[in-house]
Scaffold this motif. Structure first.
Motif, PDB file in Angstrom:
ATOM      1  N   MET A  44     -11.314  -7.193   1.186  1.00 31.54           N
ATOM      2  CA  MET A  44     -10.752  -7.487  -0.143  1.00 31.54           C
ATOM      3  C   MET A  44     -10.413  -6.211  -0.899  1.00 31.54           C
ATOM      4  O   MET A  44      -9.379  -6.109  -1.546  1.00 31.54           O
ATOM      5  N   LEU A  45     -11.310  -5.237  -0.772  1.00 32.51           N
ATOM      6  CA  LEU A  45     -11.077  -3.939  -1.412  1.00 32.51           C
ATOM      7  C   LEU A  45      -9.853  -3.268  -0.782  1.00 32.51           C
ATOM      8  O   LEU A  45      -9.010  -2.702  -1.481  1.00 32.51           O
ATOM      9  N   ALA A  46      -9.751  -3.387   0.544  1.00 33.54           N
ATOM     10  CA  ALA A  46      -8.608  -2.804   1.248  1.00 33.54           C
ATOM     11  C   ALA A  46      -7.307  -3.420   0.748  1.00 33.54           C
ATOM     12  O   ALA A  46      -6.333  -2.708   0.485  1.00 33.54           O
ATOM     13  N   ALA A  47      -7.307  -4.749   0.577  1.00 34.32           N
ATOM     14  CA  ALA A  47      -6.101  -5.440   0.105  1.00 34.32           C
ATOM     15  C   ALA A  47      -5.755  -5.008  -1.313  1.00 34.32           C
ATOM     16  O   ALA A  47      -4.587  -4.762  -1.648  1.00 34.32           O
ATOM     17  N   LEU A  48      -6.797  -4.864  -2.159  1.00 38.67           N
ATOM     18  CA  LEU A  48      -6.572  -4.464  -3.557  1.00 38.67           C
ATOM     19  C   LEU A  48      -5.976  -3.051  -3.627  1.00 38.67           C
ATOM     20  O   LEU A  48      -4.999  -2.813  -4.350  1.00 38.67           O
ATOM     21  N   VAL A  49      -6.543  -2.132  -2.846  1.00 41.79           N
ATOM     22  CA  VAL A  49      -6.039  -0.753  -2.850  1.00 41.79           C
ATOM     23  C   VAL A  49      -4.598  -0.730  -2.323  1.00 41.79           C
ATOM     24  O   VAL A  49      -3.739  -0.037  -2.863  1.00 41.79           O
ATOM     25  N   LEU A  50      -4.339  -1.544  -1.292  1.00 40.37           N
ATOM     26  CA  LEU A  50      -2.987  -1.619  -0.738  1.00 40.37           C
ATOM     27  C   LEU A  50      -1.987  -2.083  -1.803  1.00 40.37           C
ATOM     28  O   LEU A  50      -0.902  -1.516  -1.957  1.00 40.37           O
ATOM     29  N   VAL A  51      -2.389  -3.098  -2.569  1.00 42.61           N
ATOM     30  CA  VAL A  51      -1.484  -3.624  -3.602  1.00 42.61           C
ATOM     31  C   VAL A  51      -1.265  -2.611  -4.724  1.00 42.61           C
ATOM     32  O   VAL A  51      -0.128  -2.298  -5.060  1.00 42.61           O
ATOM     33  N   VAL A  52      -2.344  -2.071  -5.286  1.00 38.95           N
ATOM     34  CA  VAL A  52      -2.160  -1.229  -6.479  1.00 38.95           C
ATOM     35  C   VAL A  52      -1.628   0.170  -6.173  1.00 38.95           C
ATOM     36  O   VAL A  52      -1.005   0.785  -7.026  1.00 38.95           O
ATOM     37  N   ALA A  99       2.645  -2.452  -5.079  1.00 43.82           N
ATOM     38  CA  ALA A  99       3.151  -2.610  -6.448  1.00 43.82           C
ATOM     39  C   ALA A  99       4.034  -1.436  -6.872  1.00 43.82           C
ATOM     40  O   ALA A  99       5.142  -1.661  -7.368  1.00 43.82           O
ATOM     41  N   PRO A 100       3.616  -0.165  -6.658  1.00 48.38           N
ATOM     42  CA  PRO A 100       4.513   0.925  -7.045  1.00 48.38           C
ATOM     43  C   PRO A 100       5.849   0.890  -6.294  1.00 48.38           C
ATOM     44  O   PRO A 100       6.897   1.092  -6.894  1.00 48.38           O
ATOM     45  N   LEU A 101       5.794   0.584  -4.982  1.00 47.75           N
ATOM     46  CA  LEU A 101       7.034   0.575  -4.200  1.00 47.75           C
ATOM     47  C   LEU A 101       7.988  -0.517  -4.686  1.00 47.75           C
ATOM     48  O   LEU A 101       9.180  -0.264  -4.919  1.00 47.75           O
ATOM     49  N   VAL A 102       7.453  -1.734  -4.866  1.00 53.64           N
ATOM     50  CA  VAL A 102       8.308  -2.839  -5.323  1.00 53.64           C
ATOM     51  C   VAL A 102       8.861  -2.517  -6.709  1.00 53.64           C
ATOM     52  O   VAL A 102      10.034  -2.770  -7.008  1.00 53.64           O
ATOM     53  N   LYS A 103       8.022  -1.904  -7.557  1.00 52.65           N
ATOM     54  CA  LYS A 103       8.457  -1.543  -8.908  1.00 52.65           C
ATOM     55  C   LYS A 103       9.625  -0.557  -8.876  1.00 52.65           C
ATOM     56  O   LYS A 103      10.631  -0.752  -9.560  1.00 52.65           O
ATOM     57  N   ILE A 104       9.491   0.484  -8.043  1.00 49.33           N
ATOM     58  CA  ILE A 104      10.545   1.504  -7.964  1.00 49.33           C
ATOM     59  C   ILE A 104      11.840   0.891  -7.405  1.00 49.33           C
ATOM     60  O   ILE A 104      12.924   1.098  -7.940  1.00 49.33           O
ATOM     61  N   PRO A 108       1.287  -4.135 -14.904  1.00 41.65           N
ATOM     62  CA  PRO A 108      -0.156  -3.837 -14.874  1.00 41.65           C
ATOM     63  C   PRO A 108      -0.721  -3.660 -13.464  1.00 41.65           C
ATOM     64  O   PRO A 108      -1.860  -3.226 -13.307  1.00 41.65           O
ATOM     65  N   TRP A 109       0.070  -3.976 -12.429  1.00 46.32           N
ATOM     66  CA  TRP A 109      -0.461  -3.907 -11.066  1.00 46.32           C
ATOM     67  C   TRP A 109      -0.299  -2.551 -10.403  1.00 46.32           C
ATOM     68  O   TRP A 109      -0.943  -2.269  -9.403  1.00 46.32           O
ATOM     69  N   ALA A 110       0.597  -1.744 -10.904  1.00 44.75           N
ATOM     70  CA  ALA A 110       0.785  -0.432 -10.300  1.00 44.75           C
ATOM     71  C   ALA A 110      -0.202   0.537 -10.934  1.00 44.75           C
ATOM     72  O   ALA A 110       0.120   1.259 -11.865  1.00 44.75           O
ATOM     73  N   MET A 111      -1.444   0.533 -10.434  1.00 44.63           N
ATOM     74  CA  MET A 111      -2.486   1.339 -11.068  1.00 44.63           C
ATOM     75  C   MET A 111      -2.763   2.599 -10.274  1.00 44.63           C
ATOM     76  O   MET A 111      -3.890   2.860  -9.876  1.00 44.63           O
ATOM     77  N   THR A 112      -1.698   3.352 -10.020  1.00 42.39           N
ATOM     78  CA  THR A 112      -1.844   4.560  -9.231  1.00 42.39           C
ATOM     79  C   THR A 112      -2.813   5.556  -9.872  1.00 42.39           C
ATOM     80  O   THR A 112      -3.534   6.243  -9.178  1.00 42.39           O
ATOM     81  N   GLU A 113      -2.841   5.577 -11.232  1.00 35.36           N
ATOM     82  CA  GLU A 113      -3.700   6.569 -11.893  1.00 35.36           C
ATOM     83  C   GLU A 113      -5.183   6.254 -11.684  1.00 35.36           C
ATOM     84  O   GLU A 113      -6.006   7.157 -11.606  1.00 35.36           O
ATOM     85  N   VAL A 114      -5.515   4.958 -11.541  1.00 35.62           N
ATOM     86  CA  VAL A 114      -6.908   4.587 -11.296  1.00 35.62           C
ATOM     87  C   VAL A 114      -7.333   5.082  -9.909  1.00 35.62           C
ATOM     88  O   VAL A 114      -8.431   5.614  -9.718  1.00 35.62           O
TER      89      VAL A 114
END
Ligand SMILES: [Zn+2]
Length: 209
Positions: free
Chosen positions: A97-105, A109-114, A145-151
């Motif tokens: 679950m953690l792996a999936a969360l890190v993959l998304v944020v 999320a950043p790639l889809v956003k860009i 809110p999903w692209a949390m690269t800074e976190v």
């Protein structure tokens, strides 16, 4: 004589007062007549500026994902990895679950956003509206809110500080690219004038209809 169209109304975020939306030029802002808070502002940057920042983000994103994030030397055992290898390591350890969360944020999320912002903005530049642009732009706003690269970056820095007595660490190209990506993505967000994009998307629809 046709009846004049009623002015577009805008509600104050602070006191809910409805006021007619004034016509603003670039760089101007409208304030609420009752409480003085900013109702709406027209950012001074051009579309080209946002597109250039989004393209820079895309390049940094690729650099951050193909290069080594860091190299660790723990008692002679050298380990190096990219962002994705950290995620697959989490998955291998059973933290799926953690792996999936890190993959998304950090990646999805950043790639889809860009890609979404380039998909919407680049055709507008040529007075065109890409198919489904309205839905894509809405998706872009939802992903915010999903692209949390800074976190993630903060997590890496904390891990580095904790590990510094146990291992010798060497930051890789990806770490610097990732740090730059955070800054450029923030600059893209702040240069983008959502209201202007919505307005342009609306006009382009009217023209093609
Ligand atoms: Zn107000």
């Amino acid at each position: 004589m046709p009846a004049p169209t009623p002015p577009e109304l805008v509600a104050c975020h602070d006191c809910d007062l409805l006021s007619p939306l004034p016509h603003l030029s670039e760089g101007e802002r409208a304030r609420c007549p009752r409480c003085g808070s900013v109702l709406f502002e027209r950012k001074g940057h051009s579309l080209d500026y946002s597109i250039a920042l989004a393209l820079t983000s895309l390049i940094l994103f690729v650099l951050a994902n193909v290069n080594t994030l860091m190299r660790m030397n723990i008692g002679g055992r050298v380990q190096s990895g990219a962002i994705i290898s950290g995620i697959s390591e989490l998955y291998a350890q059973g933290f799926w679950m953690l792996a999936a969360l890190v993959l998304v944020v950090t990646i999805l999320a950043p790639l889809v956003k860009i890609l979404a912002i380039l998909y919407v903005l680049a055709p507008i530049r040529f007075h065109l509206r890409a198919p489904g642009a309205i839905r894509v732009f809405r998706l872009f706003e939802t992903l915010h809110p999903w692209a949390m690269t800074e976190v993630y970056m903060l997590g890496i820095l904390v891990a580095m500080v904790k590990l510094k007595d146990l291992a010798s660490l060497e930051a890789g190209v990806a770490l610097y690219s990732f740090a730059a990506l955070i800054l450029v993505m923030a600059a893209t967000d702040s240069s983008l004038d959502d209201h202007e994009i919505w307005e342009r998307l609306g006009h382009l629809r009217d023209k093609t209809a």
